[in-house]
Structure formats: structure tokens, C-alpha cells
Design an enzyme around this catalytic site. Structure first.
Site, PDB file in Angstrom:
ATOM      1  N   ASN A   9     -24.421  50.331 -22.154  1.00  0.00           N
ATOM      2  CA  ASN A   9     -25.576  50.127 -21.286  1.00  0.00           C
ATOM      3  C   ASN A   9     -25.022  50.706 -19.871  1.00  0.00           C
ATOM      4  O   ASN A   9     -24.221  49.985 -19.209  1.00  0.00           O
ATOM      5  CB  ASN A   9     -25.589  48.399 -21.118  1.00  0.00           C
ATOM      6  CG  ASN A   9     -26.604  48.143 -19.963  1.00  0.00           C
ATOM      7  OD1 ASN A   9     -27.502  48.778 -19.463  1.00  0.00           O
ATOM      8  ND2 ASN A   9     -26.406  46.771 -19.894  1.00  0.00           N
ATOM      9  N   LYS A  11     -26.563  50.265 -17.163  1.00  0.00           N
ATOM     10  CA  LYS A  11     -27.347  49.711 -16.265  1.00  0.00           C
ATOM     11  C   LYS A  11     -27.995  50.327 -15.032  1.00  0.00           C
ATOM     12  O   LYS A  11     -28.368  51.608 -15.332  1.00  0.00           O
ATOM     13  CB  LYS A  11     -26.381  48.593 -15.421  1.00  0.00           C
ATOM     14  CG  LYS A  11     -25.508  47.597 -16.382  1.00  0.00           C
ATOM     15  CD  LYS A  11     -24.893  46.829 -15.816  1.00  0.00           C
ATOM     16  CE  LYS A  11     -23.738  46.275 -16.905  1.00  0.00           C
ATOM     17  NZ  LYS A  11     -23.488  44.863 -16.663  1.00  0.00           N
ATOM     18  N   HIS A  95     -31.501  41.030 -21.290  1.00  0.00           N
ATOM     19  CA  HIS A  95     -30.111  41.009 -20.707  1.00  0.00           C
ATOM     20  C   HIS A  95     -30.073  40.170 -19.699  1.00  0.00           C
ATOM     21  O   HIS A  95     -30.876  39.769 -19.066  1.00  0.00           O
ATOM     22  CB  HIS A  95     -29.730  42.412 -19.988  1.00  0.00           C
ATOM     23  CG  HIS A  95     -28.521  42.749 -19.700  1.00  0.00           C
ATOM     24  ND1 HIS A  95     -27.824  42.214 -18.570  1.00  0.00           N
ATOM     25  CD2 HIS A  95     -27.285  43.268 -20.355  1.00  0.00           C
ATOM     26  CE1 HIS A  95     -26.608  42.674 -18.513  1.00  0.00           C
ATOM     27  NE2 HIS A  95     -26.510  43.300 -19.632  1.00  0.00           N
ATOM     28  N   GLU A  97     -28.901  39.815 -16.938  1.00  0.00           N
ATOM     29  CA  GLU A  97     -29.333  40.445 -15.556  1.00  0.00           C
ATOM     30  C   GLU A  97     -30.740  40.389 -15.321  1.00  0.00           C
ATOM     31  O   GLU A  97     -31.211  40.138 -14.025  1.00  0.00           O
ATOM     32  CB  GLU A  97     -28.826  41.738 -15.137  1.00  0.00           C
ATOM     33  CG  GLU A  97     -27.245  41.937 -15.111  1.00  0.00           C
ATOM     34  CD  GLU A  97     -26.337  42.949 -15.492  1.00  0.00           C
ATOM     35  OE1 GLU A  97     -26.961  44.005 -15.466  1.00  0.00           O
ATOM     36  OE2 GLU A  97     -25.038  42.783 -15.670  1.00  0.00           O
ATOM     37  N   GLU A 167     -23.483  38.144 -25.344  1.00  0.00           N
ATOM     38  CA  GLU A 167     -23.162  38.365 -24.210  1.00  0.00           C
ATOM     39  C   GLU A 167     -22.485  37.275 -23.323  1.00  0.00           C
ATOM     40  O   GLU A 167     -23.546  36.770 -22.793  1.00  0.00           O
ATOM     41  CB  GLU A 167     -23.526  39.390 -23.404  1.00  0.00           C
ATOM     42  CG  GLU A 167     -23.982  40.513 -24.216  1.00  0.00           C
ATOM     43  CD  GLU A 167     -24.278  41.870 -23.268  1.00  0.00           C
ATOM     44  OE1 GLU A 167     -23.445  42.818 -23.382  1.00  0.00           O
ATOM     45  OE2 GLU A 167     -25.194  41.855 -22.400  1.00  0.00           O
ATOM     46  N   GLY A 173     -19.188  42.255 -16.903  1.00  0.00           N
ATOM     47  CA  GLY A 173     -18.727  42.910 -15.721  1.00  0.00           C
ATOM     48  C   GLY A 173     -17.717  42.307 -14.764  1.00  0.00           C
ATOM     49  O   GLY A 173     -17.320  42.425 -13.695  1.00  0.00           O
ATOM     50  N   SER A 212     -17.226  42.851 -20.872  1.00  0.00           N
ATOM     51  CA  SER A 212     -15.922  43.678 -20.594  1.00  0.00           C
ATOM     52  C   SER A 212     -15.147  43.874 -21.864  1.00  0.00           C
ATOM     53  O   SER A 212     -13.886  43.921 -21.840  1.00  0.00           O
ATOM     54  CB  SER A 212     -14.911  42.547 -19.935  1.00  0.00           C
ATOM     55  OG  SER A 212     -15.690  42.231 -18.413  1.00  0.00           O
ATOM     56  N   GLY A 233     -20.839  48.079 -21.199  1.00  0.00           N
ATOM     57  CA  GLY A 233     -21.309  48.238 -19.753  1.00  0.00           C
ATOM     58  C   GLY A 233     -20.444  49.043 -19.205  1.00  0.00           C
ATOM     59  O   GLY A 233     -20.361  50.273 -19.273  1.00  0.00           O
ATOM     60  N   GLY A 234     -19.598  48.803 -18.334  1.00  0.00           N
ATOM     61  CA  GLY A 234     -18.782  49.405 -17.436  1.00  0.00           C
ATOM     62  C   GLY A 234     -18.023  50.414 -18.143  1.00  0.00           C
ATOM     63  O   GLY A 234     -17.957  51.661 -17.739  1.00  0.00           O
TER      64      GLY A 234
HETATM   65  C1  PEP Z   1     -23.636  44.717 -20.102  1.00  0.00           C
HETATM   66  O1  PEP Z   1     -23.838  45.358 -19.361  1.00  0.00           O
HETATM   67  O2  PEP Z   1     -24.122  44.223 -21.294  1.00  0.00           O
HETATM   68  C2  PEP Z   1     -21.913  44.611 -20.327  1.00  0.00           C
HETATM   69  C3  PEP Z   1     -21.388  43.858 -21.487  1.00  0.00           C
HETATM   70  O3  PEP Z   1     -21.131  44.841 -19.367  1.00  0.00           O
HETATM   71  P1  PEP Z   1     -19.305  45.173 -19.134  1.00  0.00           P
HETATM   72  O4  PEP Z   1     -19.190  45.735 -20.343  1.00  0.00           O
HETATM   73  O5  PEP Z   1     -19.321  45.674 -17.877  1.00  0.00           O
HETATM   74  O6  PEP Z   1     -19.023  43.638 -19.120  1.00  0.00           O
END
Ligand code: PEP
Length: 251
Positions: A9, A11, A95, A97, A167, A173, A212, A233-234
Site C-alpha cells: 500500500n 498510500k 483502510h 486512514e 491492521e 506506520g 509495520s 505500507g512503508g
Molecule cells: C498500511 O498502510 O496498511 C500499513 C500497514 O502501513 P505500515 O506497513 O507502514 O504500518
């Protein structure tokens, strides 16, 4: 046997140039990925580029949100048919967010699930509790409610056509990952909740962990019996890290 899915993802990150470089790196390393299916969920503005670059490769792609509407006066939104036209297989819905910054309710998320299926897309349904909810001991109540809303609106069979991503909001994040035991406990609860409606759907459904996930913690998380991949994500913004997570799923 459920094939693991490792989905990125991005983002609202990247540029045409950085995404080109990132996807070149991911494609180059796909030979090492033996077991997992790999996908990337791109900002919609880049989907034309992503399609051109990934067409014919082993990497699938998708969007990050979908409108509940099929077309019309909904400025700024993206219809499922538009995502499908650019070759998307997946779309992330609900999500945290989107739930937090755009007020998406369980009902809206359920409607988006249907919109995705109508367009032939596979929804990646995100659910998870906040830190406050975890500390109040209501994690199961929250994720149970989030799942039940989709089952009530779409039926369990349609839920089974998607993918779930657990999640925990406090892990997204933040660099704080749920321990493999914490994650497995909630994943098992989710599968059990779905099994109450259909054991067959529950058995076949992929439940990803997100929050994460990185090359250092992926193998232990992915080794849990009810964790069928990750939503990343990251770490999905770096080809080497993303590939290391995908290869950690190698059987
Ligand atoms: C996400 O955006 O769905 C996510 C899991 O981000 P991260 O891996 O950065 O925590």
C-alpha cells in the site's frame, strides 16, 4: 491451502519516476518469490503507468479506495469500472486512514465491498482496533462488528470473494508491530467469527496482517497459522524490503 498474498500500500507516496524505479526493482527480484502472490496498490493517478509496467509480469496491482457509486456527480472519486479498466485486480477498502480522515463508517465500507465486487475487483477489507480500544479490552468487539457489517450487507459468500487485512491502527506506520502471538490471536478470532456464518468461507479466506511489517519481523508473523500474508505500507516503498517480506512467505 491458502496462497499467501503480500500486497503493498503505497498510500499517497511516490512520483512517476520513483514508482518506475521501484517496480523495476520489484520485477527484477520476483524470481526469488516462490510462494506468495505479490500485488501493489498505487495512487490512482499512477495506475496507467503501473499497468504499462506490470502487464505480463507476476505482480498484480490495485487501487486504494473505490466509490460506492458507479458513475456520476461525485467529484474526485474513482469508480470500480475505472479501476478495472486499468487492469486492477485488487482494491483496498476501509483502510483506517479512510475510516479516520474521511469518516467511512462500517456501512459505507460494506457498500464499497459490493461496489468492488460489481466491478470484478477483489476487495482487501481492512479492519482493526485503535490503541484505546485495545487497552479497553474491546479488540474482538471492534473487529467482530467491522466484519459483521460486511456479512450483514453482502452475505458471507461475497465476503469470501475478498481478502481481509487485520491492521491494528496502533501498529500502522508507527514502527510498533503486533507480536506474532497477538496477531495470531486476533486472526484466529476473525476466522472463527466468519466460520460461525460459513466454515467453508472461513477456511478459504486469506487474512493478511498489516502494521509495520518489515523484513525483520515478517517471517515470524507469516509463520502463524492464521496469517496468510501482509498488507505492507512503508516497507513497500523499498523494493528490497518489499521483496524480503514476500520471500519470507516462501514455503
Ligand atoms: C498500511 O498502510 O496498511 C500499513 C500497514 O502501513 P505500515 O506497513 O507502514 O504500518
Amino acid at each position: 491451502m491458502r496462497q499467501p498474498l503480500v500486497a503493498g500500500n503505497w498510500k499517497m507516496n511516490g512520483s512517476r519516476a520513483s514508482i518506475r524505479e521501484l517496480l523495476d526493482g520489484v520485477k527484477a527480484g520476483m524470481g526469488e518469490v516462490k510462494t506468495a502472490e505479490v500485488a501493489v496498490c498505487s495512487p490512482h493517478i499512477f495506475l496507467c503507468d503501473v499497468q504499462q509496467q506490470l502487464d505480463g509480469s507476476a505482480v498484480a496491482w490495485g487501487g486504494q479506495d473505490i466509490s460506492v457509486h458507479e458513475s456520476g456527480a461525485y467529484t474526485g472519486e474513482t469508480a470500480g469500472s475505472m479501476l478495472a479498466e486499468f487492469g486492477c485486480k485488487y482494491v483496498i477498502i476501509g483502510h483506517s486512514e479512510r475510516r479516520t480522515y474521511h469518516g467511512e463508517t462500517d456501512q459505507v465500507v460494506a457498500e464499497k465491498f459490493v461496489a468492488a465486487r460489481k466491478a470484478g475487483l477483489v476487495p482487501i477489507l481492512c479492519i482493526g482496533e485503535t490503541l484505546e480500544e485495545r487497552e479497553s479490552g474491546i479488540t474482538e468487539e471492534v473487529v467482530g462488528r467491522q466484519i459483521d457489517a460486511v456479512i450483514a450487507h453482502c452475505g458471507v459468500e461475497m465476503l469470501g470473494e475478498g481478502v481481509i487485512a487485520y491492521e491494528p491502527v496502533w501498529a500502522i506506520g508507527t514502527g510498533k508491530t503486533a507480536s506474532p502471538e497477538q496477531a495470531q490471536e486476533v486472526h484466529a478470532f476473525i476466522r472463527g467469527r466468519i466460520a460461525a456464518a460459513s466454515a467453508t468461507v472461513a477456511e478459504g479466506l486469506r487474512i493478511l496482517y498489516g502494521g509495520s511489517m518489515n523484513p525483520g519481523n515478517a517471517a515470524q508473523l507469516l509463520a502463524q497459522s492464521d496469517i496468510d500474508g501482509g498488507l505492507i505500507g512503508g516497507a513497500s516503498l523499498k523494493a528490497a524490503d518489499f521483496l524480503a517480506i514476500a520471500t519470507a512467505a516462501n514455503a
